[in-house]
Design a protein around this motif. Sequence first.
Motif, mmCIF file in Angstrom:
data_model
loop_
_atom_site.group_PDB
_atom_site.id
_atom_site.type_symbol
_atom_site.label_atom_id
_atom_site.label_comp_id
_atom_site.label_asym_id
_atom_site.label_seq_id
_atom_site.Cartn_x
_atom_site.Cartn_y
_atom_site.Cartn_z
ATOM 1 N N GLU A 195 43.345 41.445 43.833
ATOM 2 C CA GLU A 195 42.744 40.121 43.676
ATOM 3 C C GLU A 195 43.680 39.015 44.169
ATOM 4 O OE1 GLU A 195 39.820 39.044 42.921
ATOM 5 O OE2 GLU A 195 38.876 40.966 42.452
ATOM 6 N N VAL A 196 44.966 39.154 43.892
ATOM 7 C CA VAL A 196 45.929 38.172 44.400
ATOM 8 C C VAL A 196 45.905 38.157 45.925
ATOM 9 C CG1 VAL A 196 48.393 37.663 44.650
ATOM 10 C CG2 VAL A 196 47.438 38.140 42.386
ATOM 11 N N ALA A 197 45.900 39.335 46.533
ATOM 12 C CA ALA A 197 45.881 39.420 47.999
ATOM 13 C C ALA A 197 44.606 38.810 48.569
ATOM 14 C CB ALA A 197 46.026 40.871 48.436
ATOM 15 N N GLU A 198 43.455 39.129 47.950
ATOM 16 C CA GLU A 198 42.181 38.636 48.473
ATOM 17 C C GLU A 198 42.046 37.116 48.324
ATOM 18 O OE1 GLU A 198 39.505 42.675 47.580
ATOM 19 O OE2 GLU A 198 39.133 40.830 46.451
ATOM 20 N N GLU A 199 42.475 36.592 47.185
ATOM 21 C CA GLU A 199 42.245 35.173 46.916
ATOM 22 C C GLU A 199 43.306 34.260 47.514
ATOM 23 O OE1 GLU A 199 39.443 35.252 42.982
ATOM 24 O OE2 GLU A 199 41.506 34.571 42.710
ATOM 25 N N THR A 200 44.494 34.799 47.804
ATOM 26 C CA THR A 200 45.589 33.953 48.295
ATOM 27 C C THR A 200 46.089 34.318 49.683
ATOM 28 O OG1 THR A 200 47.427 35.305 47.449
ATOM 29 C CG2 THR A 200 46.383 33.772 45.900
ATOM 30 N N GLY A 201 45.750 35.517 50.172
ATOM 31 C CA GLY A 201 46.254 35.951 51.464
ATOM 32 C C GLY A 201 47.657 36.524 51.412
ATOM 33 N N LEU A 202 48.250 36.633 50.231
ATOM 34 C CA LEU A 202 49.611 37.158 50.097
ATOM 35 C C LEU A 202 49.580 38.662 49.813
ATOM 36 C CD1 LEU A 202 51.312 34.360 47.949
ATOM 37 C CD2 LEU A 202 51.100 34.533 50.443
ATOM 38 N N HIS A 203 50.292 39.425 50.630
ATOM 39 C CA HIS A 203 50.308 40.880 50.493
ATOM 40 C C HIS A 203 51.687 41.424 50.110
ATOM 41 C CE1 HIS A 203 46.202 41.369 52.096
ATOM 42 N NE2 HIS A 203 46.504 40.322 52.848
ATOM 43 N N THR A 204 52.729 40.641 50.362
ATOM 44 C CA THR A 204 54.079 41.095 50.011
ATOM 45 C C THR A 204 54.396 40.609 48.604
ATOM 46 O OG1 THR A 204 54.608 40.722 52.349
ATOM 47 C CG2 THR A 204 56.436 41.319 50.890
ATOM 48 N N VAL A 205 53.729 41.238 47.641
ATOM 49 C CA VAL A 205 53.839 40.829 46.240
ATOM 50 C C VAL A 205 54.183 42.042 45.391
ATOM 51 C CG1 VAL A 205 52.609 39.834 44.272
ATOM 52 C CG2 VAL A 205 52.179 38.953 46.577
ATOM 53 N N ALA A 206 55.200 41.917 44.565
ATOM 54 C CA ALA A 206 55.613 42.999 43.673
ATOM 55 C C ALA A 206 55.193 42.678 42.244
ATOM 56 C CB ALA A 206 57.126 43.191 43.738
ATOM 57 N N LEU A 207 54.586 43.655 41.598
ATOM 58 C CA LEU A 207 54.182 43.486 40.213
ATOM 59 C C LEU A 207 55.361 43.798 39.298
ATOM 60 C CD1 LEU A 207 50.810 44.555 38.710
ATOM 61 C CD2 LEU A 207 52.910 45.178 37.538
ATOM 62 N N GLU A 208 55.655 42.892 38.381
ATOM 63 C CA GLU A 208 56.815 43.054 37.510
ATOM 64 C C GLU A 208 56.437 43.592 36.130
ATOM 65 O OE1 GLU A 208 58.883 39.315 37.544
ATOM 66 O OE2 GLU A 208 59.759 39.705 39.519
ATOM 67 N N HIS A 209 55.668 42.836 35.339
ATOM 68 C CA HIS A 209 55.302 43.291 34.000
ATOM 69 C C HIS A 209 54.070 42.543 33.511
ATOM 70 C CE1 HIS A 209 57.987 39.795 33.270
ATOM 71 N NE2 HIS A 209 57.108 39.520 32.342
ATOM 72 N N LYS A 210 53.455 43.090 32.487
ATOM 73 C CA LYS A 210 52.284 42.450 31.907
ATOM 74 C C LYS A 210 52.715 41.282 31.040
ATOM 75 C CE LYS A 210 48.013 43.483 29.427
ATOM 76 N NZ LYS A 210 47.177 44.545 28.856
ATOM 77 N N ILE A 211 51.940 40.184 31.112
ATOM 78 C CA ILE A 211 52.245 38.984 30.328
ATOM 79 C C ILE A 211 51.410 38.944 29.058
ATOM 80 C CG2 ILE A 211 52.268 36.463 30.294
ATOM 81 C CD1 ILE A 211 52.361 36.565 33.376
ATOM 82 N N THR A 212 50.089 39.011 29.223
ATOM 83 C CA THR A 212 49.191 38.860 28.081
ATOM 84 C C THR A 212 47.781 39.216 28.507
ATOM 85 O OG1 THR A 212 48.555 37.331 26.290
ATOM 86 C CG2 THR A 212 48.618 36.412 28.522
ATOM 87 N N GLU A 213 46.835 39.052 27.571
ATOM 88 C CA GLU A 213 45.413 39.210 27.849
ATOM 89 C C GLU A 213 44.706 37.951 27.347
ATOM 90 O OE1 GLU A 213 43.973 42.913 26.147
ATOM 91 O OE2 GLU A 213 45.949 43.814 26.475
ATOM 92 N N THR A 214 43.719 37.495 28.094
ATOM 93 C CA THR A 214 42.947 36.323 27.653
ATOM 94 C C THR A 214 41.462 36.658 27.649
ATOM 95 O OG1 THR A 214 42.739 35.409 29.906
ATOM 96 C CG2 THR A 214 44.659 34.696 28.572
ATOM 97 N N PHE A 215 40.716 35.836 26.903
ATOM 98 C CA PHE A 215 39.285 36.053 26.735
ATOM 99 C C PHE A 215 38.567 34.716 26.846
ATOM 100 C CE2 PHE A 215 41.777 39.022 24.324
ATOM 101 C CZ PHE A 215 41.197 40.260 24.557
ATOM 102 N N HIS A 216 37.611 34.630 27.756
ATOM 103 C CA HIS A 216 36.817 33.414 27.817
ATOM 104 C C HIS A 216 35.376 33.729 28.213
ATOM 105 C CE1 HIS A 216 37.725 33.603 32.162
ATOM 106 N NE2 HIS A 216 36.678 32.817 32.339
ATOM 107 N N TYR A 217 34.488 32.895 27.709
ATOM 108 C CA TYR A 217 33.055 33.063 27.925
ATOM 109 C C TYR A 217 32.570 32.187 29.074
ATOM 110 C CZ TYR A 217 28.355 31.144 27.414
ATOM 111 O OH TYR A 217 27.098 30.659 27.669
ATOM 112 N N TYR A 218 31.592 32.671 29.806
ATOM 113 C CA TYR A 218 30.869 31.810 30.752
ATOM 114 C C TYR A 218 29.476 32.390 30.987
ATOM 115 C CZ TYR A 218 32.141 35.258 34.369
ATOM 116 O OH TYR A 218 32.299 36.409 35.088
ATOM 117 N N PRO A 219 28.501 31.530 31.255
ATOM 118 C CA PRO A 219 27.153 32.016 31.535
ATOM 119 C C PRO A 219 27.041 32.469 32.993
ATOM 120 C CG PRO A 219 27.174 29.628 31.560
ATOM 121 C CD PRO A 219 28.561 30.055 31.204
#
Length: 219
Positions: free
Chosen positions: A133-157
């Motif tokens: 998703e980061v690559a698709e939405e920003t065009g950046l492909h040289t990205v390393a995943l470090e660690h999980k931060i948190t989880e969030t929850f939000h509603y939308y119709p």
Amino acid sequence: MFNQITDPHYICGMQANITIYLNERPLLLCSDQEPIPAHLAAAKVYTNPDTEKMESVLRKLEDGKKETAIFTAPDVKQLFKKVSLHFTTLVAAGGLVTNPAGEVLMMFRRGKWDLPKGKQDPGENLETCALREVAEETGLHTVALEHKITETFHYYPMKNKKVLKHTHWYRMQFTGTELTVPQIEEDIQDLQWVKPENVAKYLKFSYENIREVFRAANM
């Protein structure tokens, strides 16, 4: 395709207290043994709410007739399962991306500053989803995943559905040289590398769940 949050894979990794944002209004799910957070001291507390009470409170939060509420029960995970039955749940993943200068990548979409994220594809693990998703939405492909931060929850119709988006957030580091390219078909108008001292200014024009990510990342 929607992934139901009742899958134990997602329930097991969930934080102890859960905040769901309905049109930026917080609904806190917590244990009946835990103290109420100071910033929600004025909120009405509903202990072991039944289905009818849940529906009523959720509707009032959605419609703006209630600013905040708290549901409590001995088992928060079971409480969340009951609340989630009122929604179609979508599992997503995204990233808080920084560069070697310590700047954070933020995107402007639909009038708000946001972070890259998107729904999980069938058979895809969360880490792969976040990087894709980061690559698709920003065009950046040289990205390393470090660690999980948190989880969030939000509603939308969405059409005739009430969607609860459960997003897993990861800290990421950009080390490449490519330029950002906003994904226009996802309504992303601008991408900016934001200096740490300026992040608060951008968050004033963001969402509560995005501010939650920055708090969890100590930024």
